[in-house]
Design a protein around this motif. Structure first.
Motif, mmCIF file in Angstrom:
data_model
loop_
_atom_site.group_PDB
_atom_site.id
_atom_site.type_symbol
_atom_site.label_atom_id
_atom_site.label_comp_id
_atom_site.label_asym_id
_atom_site.label_seq_id
_atom_site.Cartn_x
_atom_site.Cartn_y
_atom_site.Cartn_z
ATOM 1 N N LEU A 11 0.836 -1.206 0.000
ATOM 2 C CA LEU A 11 0.000 0.000 0.000
ATOM 3 C C LEU A 11 0.872 1.258 0.000
ATOM 4 O O LEU A 11 0.581 2.235 -0.703
ATOM 5 N N VAL A 59 2.608 1.417 -3.665
ATOM 6 C CA VAL A 59 1.678 1.776 -4.753
ATOM 7 C C VAL A 59 1.112 3.178 -4.514
ATOM 8 O O VAL A 59 0.999 3.983 -5.445
ATOM 9 N N GLY A 60 0.800 3.497 -3.257
ATOM 10 C CA GLY A 60 0.304 4.841 -2.937
ATOM 11 C C GLY A 60 1.369 5.898 -3.179
ATOM 12 O O GLY A 60 1.091 6.953 -3.757
ATOM 13 N N ALA A 117 1.680 6.436 -6.880
ATOM 14 C CA ALA A 117 0.553 7.201 -7.440
ATOM 15 C C ALA A 117 0.678 8.687 -7.092
ATOM 16 O O ALA A 117 0.300 9.548 -7.885
ATOM 17 N N SER A 152 -4.123 -2.362 -13.642
ATOM 18 C CA SER A 152 -3.398 -1.295 -12.962
ATOM 19 C C SER A 152 -2.843 -1.789 -11.625
ATOM 20 O O SER A 152 -3.403 -2.701 -11.009
ATOM 21 N N PRO A 153 -1.736 -1.177 -11.159
ATOM 22 C CA PRO A 153 -1.192 -1.555 -9.851
ATOM 23 C C PRO A 153 -2.218 -1.357 -8.733
ATOM 24 O O PRO A 153 -2.240 -2.116 -7.769
ATOM 25 N N GLY A 154 -3.088 -0.339 -8.869
ATOM 26 C CA GLY A 154 -4.099 -0.087 -7.841
ATOM 27 C C GLY A 154 -5.073 -1.248 -7.707
ATOM 28 O O GLY A 154 -5.461 -1.634 -6.597
ATOM 29 N N LEU A 155 -5.464 -1.831 -8.848
ATOM 30 C CA LEU A 155 -6.397 -2.967 -8.810
ATOM 31 C C LEU A 155 -5.721 -4.187 -8.170
ATOM 32 O O LEU A 155 -6.339 -4.904 -7.378
ATOM 33 N N ALA A 207 -3.358 -4.034 -5.980
ATOM 34 C CA ALA A 207 -3.258 -3.732 -4.547
ATOM 35 C C ALA A 207 -4.569 -4.061 -3.833
ATOM 36 O O ALA A 207 -4.565 -4.704 -2.771
ATOM 37 N N PHE A 208 -5.670 -3.651 -4.430
ATOM 38 C CA PHE A 208 -6.972 -3.931 -3.830
ATOM 39 C C PHE A 208 -7.216 -5.443 -3.747
ATOM 40 O O PHE A 208 -7.679 -5.962 -2.725
#
Lengths: 210, 201
Positions: free
Chosen positions: B65, B68-69, B72, B166-169, B171-172
């Motif tokens: 987190l 990736v955060g 971003a 995406s890296p965010g997906l 991560a989730f």
């Protein structure tokens, strides 16, 4: 009941969801967010490779060099540095282009001067492409550095990005001009600051749970 | 912007001092999690105590987190971070050897050092065995080199690149997977605790 454990789990889930929804900015958004930092790196000369270093890299058989030429097609056909390939700024702005570049390559952007190359450097850097540089002085700097000043001298008025062609060649021979590859012997006695940090291929097998 | 260039900001000696401090804090965290005790670690394999799974996945989720955060927000230059190349089959074989050593010895390398730091005899013997194993592997690595280089070599592989998302997906998804695993792990722990009559393993 909301315990610390459940609160932590909820926080992690919310952060994950936020990253999913907002954590993948477009190249343009990344560029806008990092514009000042990227300009500062350019102003500090962090990204500019001297022509001598580029020639040296081009003759290093252990290195993967991606030489991207951002000039117009007719200029590229007229003359280009050996092993360069032509691309455009809009192409650089697409995530597919950036992700398609080999991760272990040294990427060098070339334009007539530095104008387009600086824009391209910002686009790729904002998309997290590693080891991106630009040719200091562009093609003009290359010709100047290797003693081909006779090619320079063309003057033009309206010049977007201060990046217009100032060189002339009698025929459009691409990379078959002697100026395309002055050869490593041209580096004899040259002193220049190297920006690309090369290291011997290190085998890293490590990985541990701790 | 991260990663910090420690050599440039605090000098080589200062950077090494910080590495030692980070190592100490890491070891301290492992000890506080109970990882200096081989019984706690081995209990993972018998499904009696799932703290290894929970602590390790909590660490993975936290680091992921933050990375990736940070990426971003433009705080982390992820392009300069080292990505360990994927060697699939050597990784599977190494993982099996590692797992057998872990369940037999009760430690992995880092936790063995933590155990040694708290003067546990089994930790001492595990670390001695570790040095013997490292030396034996180092002397015979030529025998495995071709297998390591050519078998399932996928280079620097990441989940977003592999899955095309995406890296965010990712991560989730990893957070959701970790929470589901924690939920199941606690149910399994409760099941065995009830079956064993509350006795420790």
């Amino acid at each position: 009941m909301l315990t610390w454990k459940r609160a932590g789990a909820l926080l992690a889930l919310l952060l994950g969801a936020a990253l999913w929804l907002f954590g993948s900015p477009s190249p343009e958004e990344r560029l806008a967010a990092q514009a000042a930092a990227l300009e500062a790196r350019l102003a500090a000369g962090e990204a500019q490779l001297e022509p001598f270093e580029l020639l040296e890299l081009g003759h290093n058989p252990g290195l993967r060099l991606e030489l991207l030429d951002l000039r117009e097609e007719n200029e590229f056909n007229l003359f280009h540095i050996l092993d360069a390939r032509r691309t455009t700024l809009p192409e650089l702005a697409t995530p597919a282009f950036a992700s398609g570049l080999p991760r272990d390559a040294v990427v060098v952007l070339v334009s007539n001067g530095e104008g387009r190359a600086r824009e391209g450097w910002k686009l790729l850097s904002a998309q997290r492409v590693p080891r991106v540089y630009l040719l200091a002085g562009g093609i003009h700097g290359w010709l100047q550095a290797f003693g081909f000043q006779a090619r320079l001298g063309l003057t033009r008025g309206d010049c977007p990005l201060d990046d217009c062609r100032r060189y002339t060649f009698e025929a459009a021979l691409g990379d078959r001009h002697p100026e395309s590859d002055p050869g490593v012997q041209s580096l004899a006695g040259r002193e220049f600051t190297r920006k690309v940090k090369l290291q011997a291929s290190a085998r890293r097998k490590a990985g541990s749970c701790g | 912007m991260f990663p910090l260039d420690l050599d440039a900001s605090v000098g080589h000696l200062g950077a090494n001092a910080l590495y030692v401090l980070a190592g100490f804090l890491f070891g301290f965290a492992l000890e506080q999690a109970g990882f200096g005790n081989s019984k706690n670690l081995a209990a993972q394999f018998y499904l009696r105590d799932m703290r290894v799974l929970k602590v390790m996945f909590t660490a993975i989720v936290t680091a992921m987190l933050l990375l990736v955060g940070g990426d971003a927000l433009g705080l982390v230059r992820s392009e300069v971070l080292f990505v360990n190349p994927t060697h699939l089959w050597p990784g599977i074989v190494g993982g099996l050897v590692f797992g057998v050593g872990f369940v037999v010895g009760g430690y992995c390398p880092g936790t063995a050092l933590v155990s040694l730091a708290t003067l546990k005899a089994d930790g001492l013997f595990f670390v001695l065995g570790l040095f013997v194993g490292v030396t034996a592997f180092g002397e015979s690595v030529g025998l495995f080199q071709a297998f390591f280089d050519a078998s399932g070599n996928y280079g620097e592989l990441t989940l977003p690149a592999l899955l095309g998302v995406s890296p965010g997906l990712v991560a989730f998804g990893v957070v959701a997977m970790a929470l589901a695993m924690f939920f199941v792990a606690e149910r399994v722990e409760a099941h065995f605790a009830a079956r064993d009559g509350g006795k420790p393993c």
